[in-house]
Design a protein around this motif. Structure first.
Motif, PDB file in Angstrom:
ATOM      1  N   GLU A 194       0.831  -1.200   0.000  1.00 29.57           N
ATOM      2  CA  GLU A 194       0.000   0.000   0.000  1.00 29.57           C
ATOM      3  C   GLU A 194       0.869   1.255   0.000  1.00 29.57           C
ATOM      4  O   GLU A 194       0.579   2.232  -0.718  1.00 29.57           O
ATOM      5  N   ARG A 195       1.913   1.280   0.828  1.00 34.25           N
ATOM      6  CA  ARG A 195       2.794   2.448   0.836  1.00 34.25           C
ATOM      7  C   ARG A 195       3.501   2.616  -0.509  1.00 34.25           C
ATOM      8  O   ARG A 195       3.647   3.739  -1.014  1.00 34.25           O
ATOM      9  N   LEU A 196       3.926   1.481  -1.095  1.00 35.76           N
ATOM     10  CA  LEU A 196       4.588   1.562  -2.390  1.00 35.76           C
ATOM     11  C   LEU A 196       3.624   2.039  -3.466  1.00 35.76           C
ATOM     12  O   LEU A 196       3.982   2.863  -4.325  1.00 35.76           O
ATOM     13  N   GLN A 197       2.395   1.557  -3.424  1.00 34.63           N
ATOM     14  CA  GLN A 197       1.399   1.991  -4.406  1.00 34.63           C
ATOM     15  C   GLN A 197       1.091   3.477  -4.234  1.00 34.63           C
ATOM     16  O   GLN A 197       0.923   4.207  -5.218  1.00 34.63           O
ATOM     17  N   GLY A 198       1.013   3.929  -2.979  1.00 33.26           N
ATOM     18  CA  GLY A 198       0.788   5.352  -2.748  1.00 33.26           C
ATOM     19  C   GLY A 198       1.914   6.192  -3.326  1.00 33.26           C
ATOM     20  O   GLY A 198       1.673   7.250  -3.927  1.00 33.26           O
ATOM     21  N   GLY A 199       3.169   5.722  -3.160  1.00 33.91           N
ATOM     22  CA  GLY A 199       4.296   6.446  -3.750  1.00 33.91           C
ATOM     23  C   GLY A 199       4.239   6.467  -5.256  1.00 33.91           C
ATOM     24  O   GLY A 199       4.489   7.513  -5.893  1.00 33.91           O
ATOM     25  N   LEU A 200       3.889   5.334  -5.880  1.00 31.89           N
ATOM     26  CA  LEU A 200       3.779   5.280  -7.334  1.00 31.89           C
ATOM     27  C   LEU A 200       2.669   6.194  -7.841  1.00 31.89           C
ATOM     28  O   LEU A 200       2.814   6.848  -8.878  1.00 31.89           O
ATOM     29  N   SER A 201       1.533   6.218  -7.103  1.00 29.33           N
ATOM     30  CA  SER A 201       0.442   7.105  -7.510  1.00 29.33           C
ATOM     31  C   SER A 201       0.892   8.556  -7.451  1.00 29.33           C
ATOM     32  O   SER A 201       0.511   9.372  -8.299  1.00 29.33           O
ATOM     33  N   ALA A 202       1.701   8.897  -6.453  1.00 34.98           N
ATOM     34  CA  ALA A 202       2.213  10.268  -6.361  1.00 34.98           C
ATOM     35  C   ALA A 202       3.112  10.593  -7.542  1.00 34.98           C
ATOM     36  O   ALA A 202       3.044  11.693  -8.111  1.00 34.98           O
ATOM     37  N   LEU A 203       3.943   9.630  -7.957  1.00 36.46           N
ATOM     38  CA  LEU A 203       4.812   9.862  -9.113  1.00 36.46           C
ATOM     39  C   LEU A 203       3.987  10.039 -10.378  1.00 36.46           C
ATOM     40  O   LEU A 203       4.284  10.903 -11.212  1.00 36.46           O
ATOM     41  N   VAL A 204       2.943   9.205 -10.532  1.00 36.97           N
ATOM     42  CA  VAL A 204       2.081   9.333 -11.710  1.00 36.97           C
ATOM     43  C   VAL A 204       1.424  10.709 -11.738  1.00 36.97           C
ATOM     44  O   VAL A 204       1.236  11.312 -12.798  1.00 36.97           O
ATOM     45  N   ALA A 205       1.074  11.223 -10.538  1.00 32.98           N
ATOM     46  CA  ALA A 205       0.440  12.546 -10.460  1.00 32.98           C
ATOM     47  C   ALA A 205       1.451  13.671 -10.607  1.00 32.98           C
ATOM     48  O   ALA A 205       1.083  14.848 -10.547  1.00 32.98           O
ATOM     49  N   GLY A 206       2.730  13.338 -10.798  1.00 32.23           N
ATOM     50  CA  GLY A 206       3.751  14.361 -11.001  1.00 32.23           C
ATOM     51  C   GLY A 206       4.388  14.865  -9.724  1.00 32.23           C
ATOM     52  O   GLY A 206       5.133  15.853  -9.750  1.00 32.23           O
ATOM     53  N   GLU A 207       4.105  14.217  -8.599  1.00 32.49           N
ATOM     54  CA  GLU A 207       4.691  14.644  -7.327  1.00 32.49           C
ATOM     55  C   GLU A 207       6.059  13.992  -7.166  1.00 32.49           C
ATOM     56  O   GLU A 207       6.282  13.128  -6.312  1.00 32.49           O
ATOM     57  N   TYR A 208       6.980  14.401  -8.011  1.00 31.29           N
ATOM     58  CA  TYR A 208       8.327  13.849  -7.962  1.00 31.29           C
ATOM     59  C   TYR A 208       9.021  14.290  -6.678  1.00 31.29           C
ATOM     60  O   TYR A 208       8.785  15.391  -6.172  1.00 31.29           O
ATOM     61  N   GLY A 209       9.910  13.447  -6.189  1.00 32.14           N
ATOM     62  CA  GLY A 209      10.558  13.711  -4.915  1.00 32.14           C
ATOM     63  C   GLY A 209       9.860  13.031  -3.753  1.00 32.14           C
ATOM     64  O   GLY A 209      10.348  13.080  -2.614  1.00 32.14           O
ATOM     65  N   THR A 210       8.703  12.380  -4.013  1.00 31.54           N
ATOM     66  CA  THR A 210       8.007  11.627  -2.970  1.00 31.54           C
ATOM     67  C   THR A 210       8.866  10.453  -2.509  1.00 31.54           C
ATOM     68  O   THR A 210       9.469   9.763  -3.325  1.00 31.54           O
ATOM     69  N   THR A 211       8.903  10.224  -1.205  1.00 36.37           N
ATOM     70  CA  THR A 211       9.675   9.100  -0.663  1.00 36.37           C
ATOM     71  C   THR A 211       8.747   8.141   0.068  1.00 36.37           C
ATOM     72  O   THR A 211       7.670   8.533   0.538  1.00 36.37           O
ATOM     73  N   VAL A 212       9.147   6.887   0.155  1.00 37.22           N
ATOM     74  CA  VAL A 212       8.390   5.873   0.890  1.00 37.22           C
ATOM     75  C   VAL A 212       9.323   5.200   1.882  1.00 37.22           C
ATOM     76  O   VAL A 212      10.532   5.139   1.682  1.00 37.22           O
ATOM     77  N   SER A 213       8.725   4.692   2.951  1.00 39.50           N
ATOM     78  CA  SER A 213       9.478   3.945   3.966  1.00 39.50           C
ATOM     79  C   SER A 213       8.846   2.568   4.087  1.00 39.50           C
ATOM     80  O   SER A 213       7.669   2.448   4.461  1.00 39.50           O
ATOM     81  N   LEU A 214       9.583   1.527   3.746  1.00 38.82           N
ATOM     82  CA  LEU A 214       9.086   0.151   3.771  1.00 38.82           C
ATOM     83  C   LEU A 214       9.803  -0.619   4.875  1.00 38.82           C
ATOM     84  O   LEU A 214      11.022  -0.551   4.991  1.00 38.82           O
TER      85      LEU A 214
END
Length: 539
Positions: A279-299
């Motif tokens: 879920e966290r990884l998918q949230g990060g990918l969705s942010a990248l798709v939306a153009g929110e580059y620089g988003t980080t995730v913690s797994l």
């Protein structure tokens, strides 16, 4: 999220299945326990019946041995009477008698019976008694229980008396069923059976505790005494097995609780290690798709997950840097291009106005048109950049008819030698992000005009369906080159030796894909390009 729902459904199904299996196993174990109780009762009943059969056999043997006493064959003698009395006093029998072959009783002794009463019975006729008749037939016979005047149940064992090879009478010994050692084995057997019943042809000889048919009886077992056909029934009640069933119930509930607890722990671990990370990884990918580059995730979890998080964060940071670089480069190029082309277009316009030579005027006009085209491309780049960096829901839709007509009018002014015809220009169907669609239409029509013949003819047709809007641009030029077609219709990657001739078609491809549309190209006596876009429903 779909993954979470699927995980929860799978976890619940697994929990239900294991719970049902645990409960089914508990039920089977409980049934097996009751079956064991029934088997144990059967063994108890068979043991009691066997012991009764042995006792009856022993009593019959005792009676048979006494028939060999010579005095018993001497009817009406004092020795016969003493033998009968001695038998009763030395055995567990409560009474005995001798009946001669003619059916007359010749001797009698019975505990609790007055001598005068005994003497009165001697000489009486008993030839009709079954035990006498069976013994005269040579059988050691055990009679059915009969009720005495005292209320006791009496069983008589009769055996023939032989003398000189012939039967001269019968020796008959009676015992009270509830006295002596006859029912001792039944009274002592209390380990398994809660209730015991000994019956002879419906007559109860002995009864203790709950009986078959009573409320709460969970197990009943019957056995038959071989010698007499008597029935021994044993009963086990629920209260007697309650403690064991309670232990089984507690064991089953404990097992079920342990299964559910183990499932919960395993499910939480599985969710934390996999579902939450996904879920966290998918949230990060969705942010990248939306153009929110620089988003980080913690797994969290093992090294593999931390490596995935590190690579994702590195990619996100790289995209952020690339966006800044591209934005700066685009801004600088667009600014410099506009400044330079403004100078070029202005200079070409002055040359066109002041020149007198026809060839010089035509060259200046061409330079001015190409300069204005490049300025238009710079404007298109600005519009595309702005739109692609904006939430799609914030970009206003526009009716396709007026949008196409406005674009065609501008191009007619810019290219007066070209013939541009439109059909269905009054169509009011809405398309998403009208500014971007206007850029696409301008680029396609402009490309058809520039690459057409000296006096190009271009036709634009707009068609709609309840779900889609299509714009078709058809020209009479030499046909779109293969490389340009691949730019529009394939996942094409340019190389130093294989590339398109400009930026316009790339802009068309990017915008159409961004708007979830499609592109089709046909080359046959000209080029036909059709773009299809989703239609915006009017509220």
């Amino acid at each position: 999220m779909r993954l979470r729902r699927r995980f929860l459904v799978a976890f619940l199904v697994l929990t239900v299945v294991l719970s049902v299996l645990s409960l089914a196993g508990f039920t089977l174990y409980r049934d097996a326990t009751i079956a064991q109780e029934e088997a144990a009762l059967e063994r108890v009943s068979e043991t009691m019946a066997s012991q009764l059969d042995v006792l009856l056999t022993e009593k019959g043997q005792t009676v048979g041995l006494w028939t060999e006493t010579p005095a018993l064959a001497d009817h009406h003698s004092q020795e016969q009477a003493e033998s009968v009395r001695s038998f009763v006093l030395s055995t567990s029998f409560s009474g005995a008698s001798v009946i001669a072959a003619n059916g007359t009783m010749t001797a009698l002794y019975s505990e609790g019976t007055a001598p005068a009463q005994s003497r009165a019975l001697v000489g009486q006729q008993f030839g009709n008694r079954e035990y006498f008749q069976r013994a005269m037939a040579g059988e050691t016979y055990v009679s059915e229980p009969v009720s005495a005047e005292s209320g006791n149940r009496i069983v008589t064992i009769s055996a023939p008396i032989h003398s000189d090879g012939s039967i001269v009478g019968t020796f008959n010994a009676a015992f009270h069923v509830r006295r002596g050692d006859f029912l001792a084995p039944i009274r002592q057997e209390q380990s398994t059976a809660s209730g015991v019943l000994v019956a002879a042809n419906g007559t109860t000889l002995y009864q203790r505790g709950p009986q078959p048919g009573d409320e709460g009886a969970v197990a009943v077992a019957n056995a038959t005494v071989d010698r007499t056909g008597w029935t021994v029934s044993t009963t086990r009640t629920e209260s007697a097995v309650r403690s064991e069933l309670q232990s089984i119930t507690l064991l089953g509930l404990g097992t079920l609780g342990l299964v559910l607890a183990s499932l919960s722990v395993f499910g939480w671990w599985l969710y934390r290690e996999y579902v939450a990370n996904f879920e966290r990884l998918q949230g990060g990918l969705s942010a990248l798709v939306a153009g929110e580059y620089g988003t980080t995730v913690s797994l969290s979890g093992p090294t593999e997950w931390t490596n995935v998080a590190a690579h994702f964060n590195e990619l996100s940071e790289t995209l952020a840097r690339r966006r800044v670089e591209v934005t700066v480069l685009n801004r600088v190029l667009r600014h410099n291009l506009r400044n330079a082309m403004t100078v070029v277009s202005g200079t070409a316009a002055r040359i066109e106005e002041s020149a007198e030579e026809e060839r010089l005027i035509e060259d200046a006009s061409l330079i001015k048109r190409r300069g204005e085209s490049l300025l238009k491309l710079a404007d298109h780049a600005r519009i595309v950049e702005t739109s692609l960096r904006t939430d799609r829901s914030e970009s206003p839709p526009r009716p396709i008819g007026p949008l196409v007509e406005e674009t065609v009018a501008d191009l007619r002014d810019e290219y007066p030698d070209a013939t541009v015809a439109t059909e269905s220009s009054s169509e009011t169907a809405l398309v998403p992000d009208g500014d971007l669609v206007s850029v696409v239409a301008d680029e396609l029509i402009r490309n058809a005009i520039i690459h057409g013949c000296a006096e190009p003819t271009v036709s634009i047709d707009v068609t709609t369906t309840p779900e889609r809007v299509s714009i078709t641009v058809d020209d009479d030029g030499p046909g779109l080159p293969d490389v340009e077609r691949r730019v529009l219709t394939e996942s094409f990657v340019e190389t130093p030796t294989d590339h398109g001739s400009g930026l316009g078609l790339w802009v068309v491809k990017w915008v159409v894909e961004w708007l979830d549309g499609t592109i089709a190209v046909t080359v046959d006596d000209g080029t036909t390009v059709t773009i299809t876009l989703p239609r915006v429903r009017e509220e």
